[in-house]
Design an enzyme around this catalytic site. Sequence first.
Site, mmCIF file in Angstrom:
data_model
loop_
_atom_site.group_PDB
_atom_site.id
_atom_site.type_symbol
_atom_site.label_atom_id
_atom_site.label_comp_id
_atom_site.label_asym_id
_atom_site.label_seq_id
_atom_site.Cartn_x
_atom_site.Cartn_y
_atom_site.Cartn_z
ATOM 1 C CG HIS A 257 3.666 -5.513 5.366
ATOM 2 N ND1 HIS A 257 3.315 -5.241 4.303
ATOM 3 C CD2 HIS A 257 2.771 -5.695 6.760
ATOM 4 C CE1 HIS A 257 2.367 -4.566 5.649
ATOM 5 N NE2 HIS A 257 2.469 -4.689 6.839
ATOM 6 C CD GLU A 258 3.342 -7.704 10.089
ATOM 7 O OE1 GLU A 258 3.379 -6.811 10.797
ATOM 8 O OE2 GLU A 258 2.158 -8.372 9.061
ATOM 9 C CG HIS A 261 3.377 -2.647 10.583
ATOM 10 N ND1 HIS A 261 2.824 -1.686 9.984
ATOM 11 C CD2 HIS A 261 2.269 -3.062 9.730
ATOM 12 C CE1 HIS A 261 1.412 -1.564 9.396
ATOM 13 N NE2 HIS A 261 1.915 -3.097 9.349
ATOM 14 C CD GLU A 287 -0.563 -1.970 6.187
ATOM 15 O OE1 GLU A 287 -0.747 -1.738 7.173
ATOM 16 O OE2 GLU A 287 -0.311 -2.893 5.338
#
Lengths: 480, 480
Positions: A257-258, A261, A287
């Site tokens: 997830h990170e 980003h 996101e």
Amino acid sequence: MTAAADLTAYLRRVSALERVSNLLGWDMETQMPRRGAAQRAEEAAVVAEMRHALLSDPRLAELCDAAEAAGPDARGSVDIAEARRMRAQAVRVPARLAAELAAVTAEAQTVWEGARAAARFADFAPMLDRVVALKREEGACLAADGADPYDALLDRYEPGMTGARAAELFAALRPGLVALAARVADAPAVPTLAGDFPAEGQMAFAHRLGEIFGYDREAGRVDLAVHPSCTGRLADVRITTRIDPSDPLGNVYSVIHELGHALYEQGLDPEAALTPAGAAASMGVHESQSRLLENQIGRSRAFAEWLFGELRSRFGDIGVDDPEVLHRAVNAVRPGFIRTEADEVHYNLHVLMRFDLERALIGGDLDVGDLEDAWNARFKADFGATPPDAARGVLQDVHWSAGAFGYFPTYTIGNVYAAELDAALRADLPDLDDRLAAGDPSSALDWLRARIHRRGSLLPQPQTLVVALERKYGALYALG
Amino acid sequence: MTAAADLTAYLRRVSALERVSNLLGWDMETQMPRRGAAQRAEEAAVVAEMRHALLSDPRLAELCDAAEAAGPDARGSVDIAEARRMRAQAVRVPARLAAELAAVTAEAQTVWEGARAAARFADFAPMLDRVVALKREEGACLAADGADPYDALLDRYEPGMTGARAAELFAALRPGLVALAARVADAPAVPTLAGDFPAEGQMAFAHRLGEIFGYDREAGRVDLAVHPSCTGRLADVRITTRIDPSDPLGNVYSVIHELGHALYEQGLDPEAALTPAGAAASMGVHESQSRLLENQIGRSRAFAEWLFGELRSRFGDIGVDDPEVLHRAVNAVRPGFIRTEADEVHYNLHVLMRFDLERALIGGDLDVGDLEDAWNARFKADFGATPPDAARGVLQDVHWSAGAFGYFPTYTIGNVYAAELDAALRADLPDLDDRLAAGDPSSALDWLRARIHRRGSLLPQPQTLVVALERKYGALYALG
């Protein structure tokens, strides 16, 4: 220098101060000694104040006018528009309020951490009360022409979005999500992983994930923190994760997830990334990048093929015997208390709930003193259970202590974008699954780099999460 | 608010920005990914520019006048005097120059690191040339009334000191130091440690040293870096060290040295530490705290008693068999190429050399292009050898890349203060050696806290290093 170059130089200074603010936050979460919190609050306040001074300086308006008069290109036009928007916001918020907000939210995060560790909302409520009062005031200042204060806060993260439009979108999603959650709840239980997953091995795997997804370690780093996050821009983009030695999946999906980003930030156009035109388009788009990597790619059947081999070779017996079972394990749908650990079906129900609560807090329809009860009642209604304590309830998220009211809706907006991007990406890359099964998501990243990352804020805007989710979970759980 | 409180609030904002600058430096040395250097340079520049703007703002002069008119107490008077001094310096240095200095020195540090790793002065010379040009310009601005530019730079670190006075002090020290070095060179060889000193064990011992010296880990942290250092104030004071697995003493004495700095910062009066009156008195006084701990305490016969037991219990056989021999080992006097590794006898010869070279650079009597030759020639004259490469010669120190011209003399000034403090402290604490032998330097720290640390810049000023050194090394080497 030309008018355009003068404006660019000015906006780069604003960007530099924003990066300093973010670094102070990262340091606080990962490095700062415990007793440093009060000093850090003063430091955060003065940097916020300096940014505010730069943005409210009449010279910025003059630079925008001069650059406008000189006939800007597409990038210049976005810089001018964004500079004017930031300036209008700064001028409306008094310097005193901006500094107080920075100081109070810096202090609030330490108080929140302590309250969360003690699982006592009462320890945090007085601090949150101050934050909410300041955010109401800030929203009212920003919405000077009688508009909704919450809309003004939301607009910071998702330009053009309003509370009413988000509420409408969410109202369309909700019945489908609730129905899907109910149907999945009746399906057979999914497997869970079991084994020994030492922290060092998990951190090594975090780095390996960075490698396959194309994260540049020379322009970033991975640390442990209470809350996984991503901080920075372009050549210095840092992520954090948390590790549970009894379960490797929390770390795996936090990191992916990170990385979504981080790859966005590292993939911005280097020529433009330090001014608004080259920066990320919105928090929702941000996101979408993390969610796409985490869910559409990281939780795909194909990726489970690679992941299974990696986990087995690193940790030995993991409690599930083949990629097919692992795929079901990483897509386990269970109502849970923690948003960041929620599956795709329940995740947006978490967000919708926070959106309603924070909108009521800012709107004055809900007091901080009633927030824990309101949280628990709504949770019971949506998830059928009451949080066992405040740490797994109202205290679980960092956002409100950080003053990030208006941020939560961008998660669901991002999920909607991610579902749409996934459909477009798979149409363009028919062999994606073969590559994912071999641990190679690079073609998906190349696709995102060209279409999203490099375009920064020159990106136009997008809508059908439920349809995508229904398709996926319908097949996975063999629902009728 | 009263006039005094208004001035205090303003000066606290200045202090907060200085801490932010220092944190950016610490992060760059310990955490920042390699590619982040150019962005960091912009960040450092904008923070320096903001500090400069605060100090040159006419409002600061008004606040000083108002506080003066209100009849300040002793602390208030120091704050006013220091605020006026900082403001005079800021007004004399154009904002453009201040920002350029911050940007160039941030960039120069990365270039210096690369050049040092490659041991090629030519890789660093063009960058250093820019730094020297900017520092000459800065010195000329500060010394507006025709005074010496180098004096103006030196005054930043050691208020009231001039190049001529330092030269006079150093001229008095030099013959004694040279003669002592020559006498010791003829003494029998001293023992060296041998054994296995793993990095983890050395870091654990660094923490143990912090513990016995009273370093508050909740207000600090210990990290690895290329160059040992101390950063921060009061409730957030961080130190760095470097570790050589074949030799534990480098780490031990780097840590004790940096702890001396850190304990000073942690021991400031909490009520005053964030304004000039409560801050450290000068860099020379700062250095006296680190040197006193490192040399007068850490290299004492009594402390060797405790250190021997600790090293043996942590690392097994260390190659020396008793505290007496360890005491001689930690006080080994050998001409070496590296200042930070130099013994007490040679250390000041290193400093005197740098002082002369940097004074000539700033005075325009030496060009950067001739610096390496000048360094090597002077080193040969003072130490009897030529550095084998630039890494062990002209590239070894971080100071010049950081723009810290005028800083070197404070090391020797600190050594002089430390020798005097040690004499006073031992007169007051007759049982100090018994306590040190048991690993308990707390009475010395209490003494320093009350007389130096808590008094901040309200401290008056102090001379006789050579006498103390002659006494110590005369006994140790049984010189005639």
